[in-house]
Scaffold this active site. Structure first.
Site, PDB file in Angstrom:
ATOM      1  N   GLY A   1       0.762  -1.231   0.112  1.00  0.00           N
ATOM      2  CA  GLY A   1      -0.071   0.020  -0.005  1.00  0.00           C
ATOM      3  C   GLY A   1       0.806   1.171  -0.065  1.00  0.00           C
ATOM      4  O   GLY A   1       1.700   1.552   0.905  1.00  0.00           O
TER       5      GLY A   1
ATOM      6  N   GLU B   1     -18.314  18.345   1.416  1.00  0.00           N
ATOM      7  CA  GLU B   1     -17.564  19.120   0.198  1.00  0.00           C
ATOM      8  C   GLU B   1     -17.906  18.909  -1.089  1.00  0.00           C
ATOM      9  O   GLU B   1     -17.950  19.912  -1.717  1.00  0.00           O
ATOM     10  CB  GLU B   1     -15.969  18.674   0.402  1.00  0.00           C
ATOM     11  CG  GLU B   1     -15.175  19.027   1.726  1.00  0.00           C
ATOM     12  CD  GLU B   1     -14.051  18.731   2.054  1.00  0.00           C
ATOM     13  OE1 GLU B   1     -13.404  19.328   2.982  1.00  0.00           O
ATOM     14  OE2 GLU B   1     -13.327  17.675   1.510  1.00  0.00           O
TER      15      GLU B   1
ATOM     16  N   GLN C   1      -3.870  12.068   9.056  1.00  0.00           N
ATOM     17  CA  GLN C   1      -2.765  12.365  10.098  1.00  0.00           C
ATOM     18  C   GLN C   1      -2.202  11.152  10.816  1.00  0.00           C
ATOM     19  O   GLN C   1      -1.178  10.735  11.009  1.00  0.00           O
ATOM     20  CB  GLN C   1      -3.096  13.539  10.935  1.00  0.00           C
ATOM     21  CG  GLN C   1      -3.018  14.783  10.509  1.00  0.00           C
ATOM     22  CD  GLN C   1      -1.372  14.841  10.280  1.00  0.00           C
ATOM     23  OE1 GLN C   1      -0.569  14.127  11.015  1.00  0.00           O
ATOM     24  NE2 GLN C   1      -1.083  15.748   9.104  1.00  0.00           N
TER      25      GLN C   1
END
Ligand SMILES: Cc1cc2nc3c(=O)[nH]c(=O)nc-3n(C[C@H](O)[C@H](O)[C@H](O)COP(=O)(O)OP(=O)(O)OC[C@H]3O[C@@H](n4cnc5c(N)ncnc54)[C@H](O)[C@@H]3O)c2cc1C
Length: 423
Positions: free
Chosen positions: A15, A174, A323
């Site tokens: 990944g 969004e 994060q």
């Protein structure tokens, strides 16, 4: 897989998302042979996928070649393939291009769209997890505009111009804001044969407010912004069925629409092969200790969205956002170096830098630990943080240019049907 034999211990990383690339960077030119594997040859900056879907950005400005990230890493290799299975007893993985042994294995496979078992929604709705999916949404929106322009009746036209977005988390909010900007700024200018009042954007949310993971303050502000843009919000609403033209919900609400965008959730994307206890049921995430080591496997680790590290502060694991993935990837790299140097490992402690969402031009909300705000300043902070987080200088320049151009001209310039979407 043509990876050379070496005396260095081999770390295989599955990944190249936020966790994987930060891990790879922190292992650059250390005493390991590193093999990064991904089924795509690029890293995707998922937070800006919605801008690709809504014609604000070209896809290549939010993607970055994985080989470019490792070009100066002398003992790191990349292979483009999907990992199909892990054989932990043999320290080996099986991929679509062959087998590979490892000394250490790191799973950084992220998540996939969660349809909660609803096959009808899965086959007829539009997910937004990858660049090709974002491009499909872009094509579908623009194709719908074209079809609406030649529709025979008002109801047929409205079905093409009704956009239903499910899930009012940051992604749904969004996207709703960005599609509303297409309606408010682009339709009146470029589509003289369409009436913008015929276009409706519906945002459906199962919880009782938009942005459920954020503060009440952010939620209220976002609701105000969405209302201002003309987005119709439906809270406490679950989609029960979608057949490609009619959205049926748990309430009386039924919507005729050719477009249902599914932003209602994700579930882990594990790889087969580890024992059942390694995965936390329901969450579909690997159960890891504070060093990101998977329960019962000394040399297998998981980082990012696919890892669930329960702690007192985060009993259900860290939020599945960028994060924690970045921070875990960084720390695991350092810990693997410590491991081979026989030094004690450092436990992971999440530094929460806050969360944010933008609803459109000059409109965003930011939640920091001790300060919550919304409006122009929040929007500016949102832009700065996203710009600086993009991988690659070229991408930052292109995105900055596009945003400036779009801001001055009220435009969304990437309105191109390059690869028509076929339902
Ligand atoms: C639309 C959207 C918007 C988002 N917006 C925000 C935001 O504004 N802020 C924020 O902080 N977070 C946001 N997130 C969440 C954030 O993108 C994720 O938390 C983050 O990407 C997790 O990083 P990761 O490395 O764990 O996984 P990912 O970034 O998902 O990377 C996983 C990688 O693994 C590869 N892979 C998976 N399985 C295999 C396999 N079997 N073989 C080979 N390769 C494989 C995939 O191709 C992929 O490259 C958003 C997510 C989405 C989908």
């Amino acid at each position: 897989m043509n990876i050379p034999q070496s005396n260095l211990p081999r770390i295989v990383i599955i990944g190249g998302g936020f966790a994987g690339i930060n891990l790879v960077k922190s292992l650059a030119n250390k005493n390991f042979q590193v093999v990064l594997i991904d089924k795509r040859n690029y890293h995707t900056f998922q937070p800006l996928l919605y801008q690709v879907s809504s014609s604000g950005l070209e896809p290549d400005s939010i993607a970055y070649p994985l080989r470019k990230i490792i070009k100066k890493h002398h003992t790191t290799f990349f292979r483009l393939t999907e990992v199909e299975q892990i054989l932990p007893e043999k320290n080996e993985i099986i991929t679509s291009i062959g087998h590979l042994t490892y000394d250490y294995l790191v799973l950084a496979t992220g998540t996939k769209t969660n349809y909660f078992g609803n096959k009808a929604i899965q086959s007829s709705s539009m997910p937004m997890k990858t660049v090709p999916q974002a491009l499909d949404i872009r094509s579908l929106i623009l194709q719908n505009f074209e079809k609406a322009a030649i529709a025979d009746s008002k109801s047929e036209r409205e079905a093409f111009l009704n956009f239903v977005i499910v899930g009012a988390g940051p992604t749904g909010v969004e996207l709703a804001g960005a599609i509303a900007e297409l309606k408010n700024n682009i339709l009146p200018r470029d589509y003289h044969d369409l009436d913008p009042d015929d276009m409706h954007i519906h945002l459906l949310e199962g919880a009782d407010r938009v942005l459920p993971p954020m503060s009440e303050h952010a939620s209220k502000k976002a609701t105000q912004f969405l209302n201002k843009l003309g987005v119709k919000i439906h809270c406490n609403t679950f989609v029960k069925h979608y057949d490609g033209t009619m959205v049926t919900t748990n309430s009386e609400l039924k919507l005729e629409s050719e477009t249902l965008i599914w932003a209602a959730g994700v579930t882990g994307a594990p790889v087969q092969g580890l024992n059942a206890d390694a995965l936390i049921e329901g969450a579909n995430r690997y159960n890891v200790n504070q060093f990101n080591q998977i329960e019962d496997y000394a040399n297998i680790f998981a980082v990012g969205d696919i890892a669930l590290m329960a702690s007192e502060e985060y009993p259900k694991g860290h939020p599945q956002v960028a994060q924690p993935a970045i921070q875990q990837g960084n720390l695991l790299g350092k810990n693997l170096v410590r491991l081979i140097e026989n030094k004690p490992l450092k436990p992971f402690v999440y530094k929460d830098k806050g969360s944010m969402a933008t609803i459109g031009r000059n409109k965003a909300v930011v939640d920091l630990k001790h300060y919550k705000f919304g409006g122009f300043f929040a929007w500016f902070i949102w832009m700065f943080v996203h710009l600086m987080s993009l991988v690659g200088f070229r991408n930052r320049v292109i995105v900055l240019f596009n945003w400036t151009y779009n801001y001055i001209n009220f435009d969304k310039a990437a309105r191109l049907i390059i690869r028509p979407f076929k339902k």
